[in-house]
Motif scaffolding. Structure first.
Motif, mmCIF file in Angstrom:
data_model
loop_
_atom_site.group_PDB
_atom_site.id
_atom_site.type_symbol
_atom_site.label_atom_id
_atom_site.label_comp_id
_atom_site.label_asym_id
_atom_site.label_seq_id
_atom_site.Cartn_x
_atom_site.Cartn_y
_atom_site.Cartn_z
ATOM 1 N N HIS A 228 -14.361 97.831 22.260
ATOM 2 C CA HIS A 228 -13.147 97.428 22.981
ATOM 3 C C HIS A 228 -13.378 97.610 24.472
ATOM 4 O O HIS A 228 -13.480 98.735 24.962
ATOM 5 C CB HIS A 228 -11.960 98.274 22.522
ATOM 6 C CG HIS A 228 -10.649 97.842 23.113
ATOM 7 N ND1 HIS A 228 -10.121 96.583 22.920
ATOM 8 C CD2 HIS A 228 -9.764 98.499 23.896
ATOM 9 C CE1 HIS A 228 -8.966 96.490 23.546
ATOM 10 N NE2 HIS A 228 -8.726 97.640 24.140
ATOM 11 N N SER B 67 -11.452 96.073 27.007
ATOM 12 C CA SER B 67 -10.288 95.742 27.822
ATOM 13 C C SER B 67 -9.630 97.008 28.371
ATOM 14 O O SER B 67 -9.776 98.104 27.818
ATOM 15 C CB SER B 67 -9.276 94.946 26.987
ATOM 16 O OG SER B 67 -8.080 94.757 27.699
ATOM 17 N N LYS B 68 -8.867 96.852 29.449
ATOM 18 C CA LYS B 68 -8.109 97.969 30.007
ATOM 19 C C LYS B 68 -6.864 98.271 29.181
ATOM 20 O O LYS B 68 -6.275 99.334 29.316
ATOM 21 C CB LYS B 68 -7.704 97.648 31.452
ATOM 22 C CG LYS B 68 -8.885 97.472 32.397
ATOM 23 C CD LYS B 68 -8.422 97.099 33.793
ATOM 24 C CE LYS B 68 -9.612 96.871 34.726
ATOM 25 N NZ LYS B 68 -9.172 96.453 36.084
ATOM 26 N N GLU B 69 -6.459 97.335 28.339
ATOM 27 C CA GLU B 69 -5.306 97.566 27.486
ATOM 28 C C GLU B 69 -5.665 98.471 26.314
ATOM 29 O O GLU B 69 -6.829 98.702 26.017
ATOM 30 C CB GLU B 69 -4.780 96.231 26.939
ATOM 31 C CG GLU B 69 -4.096 95.358 27.967
ATOM 32 C CD GLU B 69 -3.461 94.142 27.313
ATOM 33 O OE1 GLU B 69 -2.249 94.195 27.046
ATOM 34 O OE2 GLU B 69 -4.178 93.160 27.078
ATOM 35 N N SER B 70 -4.624 98.975 25.636
ATOM 36 C CA SER B 70 -4.828 99.769 24.435
ATOM 37 C C SER B 70 -5.499 98.917 23.370
ATOM 38 O O SER B 70 -5.360 97.695 23.339
ATOM 39 C CB SER B 70 -3.485 100.292 23.926
ATOM 40 O OG SER B 70 -3.602 100.771 22.606
ATOM 41 N N SER C 297 -3.667 96.311 21.452
ATOM 42 C CA SER C 297 -3.454 94.959 21.969
ATOM 43 C C SER C 297 -4.199 93.919 21.137
ATOM 44 O O SER C 297 -3.888 92.726 21.210
ATOM 45 C CB SER C 297 -3.898 94.869 23.432
ATOM 46 O OG SER C 297 -5.302 95.087 23.549
ATOM 47 N N LYS D 55 -2.075 91.676 19.059
ATOM 48 C CA LYS D 55 -1.303 90.611 19.687
ATOM 49 C C LYS D 55 -2.056 89.280 19.612
ATOM 50 O O LYS D 55 -3.270 89.241 19.398
ATOM 51 C CB LYS D 55 -1.038 90.931 21.161
ATOM 52 C CG LYS D 55 -0.266 92.211 21.418
ATOM 53 C CD LYS D 55 -0.115 92.411 22.916
ATOM 54 C CE LYS D 55 0.581 93.719 23.249
ATOM 55 N NZ LYS D 55 0.665 93.919 24.740
ATOM 56 N N ARG E 248 -2.202 88.686 25.742
ATOM 57 C CA ARG E 248 -2.838 89.883 26.290
ATOM 58 C C ARG E 248 -2.950 89.780 27.797
ATOM 59 O O ARG E 248 -3.173 88.699 28.341
ATOM 60 C CB ARG E 248 -4.222 90.079 25.663
ATOM 61 C CG ARG E 248 -4.156 90.322 24.153
ATOM 62 C CD ARG E 248 -5.522 90.313 23.528
ATOM 63 N NE ARG E 248 -5.433 90.262 22.057
ATOM 64 C CZ ARG E 248 -6.409 89.885 21.263
ATOM 65 N NH1 ARG E 248 -7.579 89.511 21.789
ATOM 66 N NH2 ARG E 248 -6.237 89.865 19.954
ATOM 67 N N LYS E 249 -2.870 90.917 28.464
ATOM 68 C CA LYS E 249 -2.848 90.930 29.938
ATOM 69 C C LYS E 249 -4.254 90.874 30.530
ATOM 70 O O LYS E 249 -4.507 90.158 31.482
ATOM 71 C CB LYS E 249 -2.137 92.198 30.435
ATOM 72 C CG LYS E 249 -0.672 92.264 30.043
ATOM 73 C CD LYS E 249 -0.053 93.555 30.542
ATOM 74 C CE LYS E 249 1.423 93.661 30.128
ATOM 75 N NZ LYS E 249 2.022 94.931 30.583
ATOM 76 N N HIS E 250 -5.148 91.664 29.974
ATOM 77 C CA HIS E 250 -6.475 91.795 30.585
ATOM 78 C C HIS E 250 -7.537 91.296 29.616
ATOM 79 O O HIS E 250 -7.637 91.793 28.491
ATOM 80 C CB HIS E 250 -6.780 93.256 30.936
ATOM 81 C CG HIS E 250 -5.763 93.868 31.842
ATOM 82 N ND1 HIS E 250 -5.662 93.537 33.174
ATOM 83 C CD2 HIS E 250 -4.780 94.768 31.592
ATOM 84 C CE1 HIS E 250 -4.676 94.234 33.718
ATOM 85 N NE2 HIS E 250 -4.123 94.977 32.778
ATOM 86 N N SER F 262 -11.264 91.010 27.986
ATOM 87 C CA SER F 262 -12.310 92.015 27.817
ATOM 88 C C SER F 262 -13.476 91.713 28.746
ATOM 89 O O SER F 262 -13.957 90.586 28.817
ATOM 90 C CB SER F 262 -12.817 92.028 26.370
ATOM 91 O OG SER F 262 -11.763 92.371 25.508
#
Length: 425
Positions: A244, A246-249, A252, A255, A260-262, A264
């Motif tokens: 993983h 990405s900066k997200e949990s 995410s 989803k 998703r916001k960020h 990978s």
């Protein structure tokens, strides 16, 4: 050399004679313990070789399978641009044990692995439905393919989200039901307990990796539970900190990808362009340069689309291969034919991390020591200990070699520039 081949033929002969109760299918080495796909594939070989009598023809067929398997593996490696070409020599010519597993012993393990590598090729082509179908087919030949399943589940969630990956999982499940249907209709409990027996005991005399333990420890349930816990812990750590990016949990992944916001970031710095601030960085085996994606440098232009594909392919292969390797490291027992479970993935696992000129030879040496451990028959305390040490070294370089680079810090103004700034004001 054909002890298991004879047992396979006896097992599928029972099916050819009309037996549908899985508990009644047996061979010279014991009851049938593989899923239904094994029965159908080896039933074809049973008829092709004159009811299993023509062993030489079977060996020729498996020699062709060996060449096909190499072609599929080479195609995967070419798509990732990770491993130097000279390493392919060791993969083709330097393993007596692998040649024996394919061409002399005629095990079902290489059949399952060849189908698995075909599935990975489909994943790299973004054909996830076909890839999942082939993955499930490989599982139906031998259950060791399930060691790749945690990595595949992660990739499906990353690519499609929770709702999007459900149809792909259904493809895997439906194929298992279709293949096992004749046996499920006759004796469903017998089929499931025999073909997917996760608690099967292994004989100590055949173990390659735990020879240094007393036999009573090797057979103890607490030892098996500890290995399972270690396996699950390794998967969780790699999923959280290496797969993983990405900066997200990690939640995410459930989803839809569009929500998703960020995105990978790329996997590692070896032959992959880090994408940060519009600039890319590539570290090759013998050179180092920086350029924006698509910008020519030294007469070479790298299109941004090529960069994205290279990064995506590397992530897919790294996640699947590392998932399998973690399972191999924590296996309750490794028999000699199990070497094929991860032999063709070892070069990638060793060279997917940053490699300088001085570290090529130690990595080749590590491959050689692993090969020596698998060629020691019967296994000894020293060979099994050496195998664990080599596995540990591979895990360590995977863990530290694929860590994200530190975030770039803005340059601090020097004292002289600060004084000039005050004077200007």
């Amino acid at each position: 050399t054909e002890i298991d081949w004879q047992a396979y033929m006896q097992e599928v002969e029972g099916f050819a004679n009309g037996t549908r109760d899985y508990t009644q299918l047996r061979g010279g080495t014991g009851p049938l313990v593989y899923p239904a796909g094994f029965v159908y594939l080896f039933l074809g070989l049973y008829y092709a070789t004159g009811r299993g009598a023509d062993v030489r023809l079977a060996q020729h067929i498996f020699a062709g399978l060996y060449l096909l398997n190499l072609l599929l593996v080479f195609r995967i490696y070419c798509r990732t641009c990770k491993v130097p070409p000279y390493v392919f020599f060791f993969m083709c010519c330097a393993s007596y044990r692998i040649h024996s597993i394919f061409v002399l012993r005629l095990f079902n393990d290489p059949v399952a692995m060849a189908i698995l590598f075909l599935a990975i090729n489909f994943f790299l082509e973004d054909c996830w439905s076909w890839g999942c179908l082939l993955f499930s087919l490989a599982v139906s030949v031998k259950m060791n393919i399930l060691l790749f399943a945690p990595g595949l589940l992660f990739l499906l969630l990353q690519r499609f989200g929770l709702l999007g990956c459900i149809p792909k999982l259904c493809i895997c499940a439906v194929l298992q039901v279709i293949l096992g249907l004749p046996f499920l209709l006759e004796n469903p409990v017998g089929y499931l307990t025999r073909s997917f027996d996760l608690g099967r005991q292994f004989q100590f005399k055949w173990t390659v990796n735990w020879r240094f333990l007393p036999e009573e420890v090797f057979q103890h349930r607490a030892f098996h539970a500890g290995l399972l816990l270690a396996h699950l812990t390794g998967l969780v750590l790699f999923a959280l900190h290496r797969w993983h990016r990405s900066k997200e949990s990690i939640l995410s992944l459930l989803k839809d990808p569009a929500e998703r916001k960020h995105p990978s970031p790329p996997l590692s710095v070896n032959n992959i362009l880090w994408q940060g601030g519009g600039q890319g960085e590539w570290e090759g085996q013998d050179k180092h340069w920086k350029a924006a994606p698509g910008e020519p440098r030294g007469g070479v232009a790298l299109p941004s689309s090529w960069v994205c594909h290279l990064n995506a392919h590397s992530q897919i292969v790294f996640i699947l291969f590392s998932s399998n390797f973690l399972g191999v490291c924590c296996s309750r027992s490794l028999h000699y034919q199990f070497y094929v479970w991860y032999f063709h993935t070892l070069p990638y696992l060793l060279w997917c991390t940053p490699t300088s000129k001085l570290t090529h030879m130690p990595k080749v040496l590590l491959l050689g020591v692993i090969e020596l451990c698998w060629n020691t028959y019967p296994s000894t305390v020293y060979s099994s200990l050496s195998l664990h040490i080599c596995h540990g070294l591979v895990l360590l370089q995977l863990w530290y070699g694929t860590a994200l680079p530190p975030a770039p810090q803005p340059p601090q103004p020097s004292k002289k520039s600060a004084q000039l700034s005050r004077k200007a004001q």
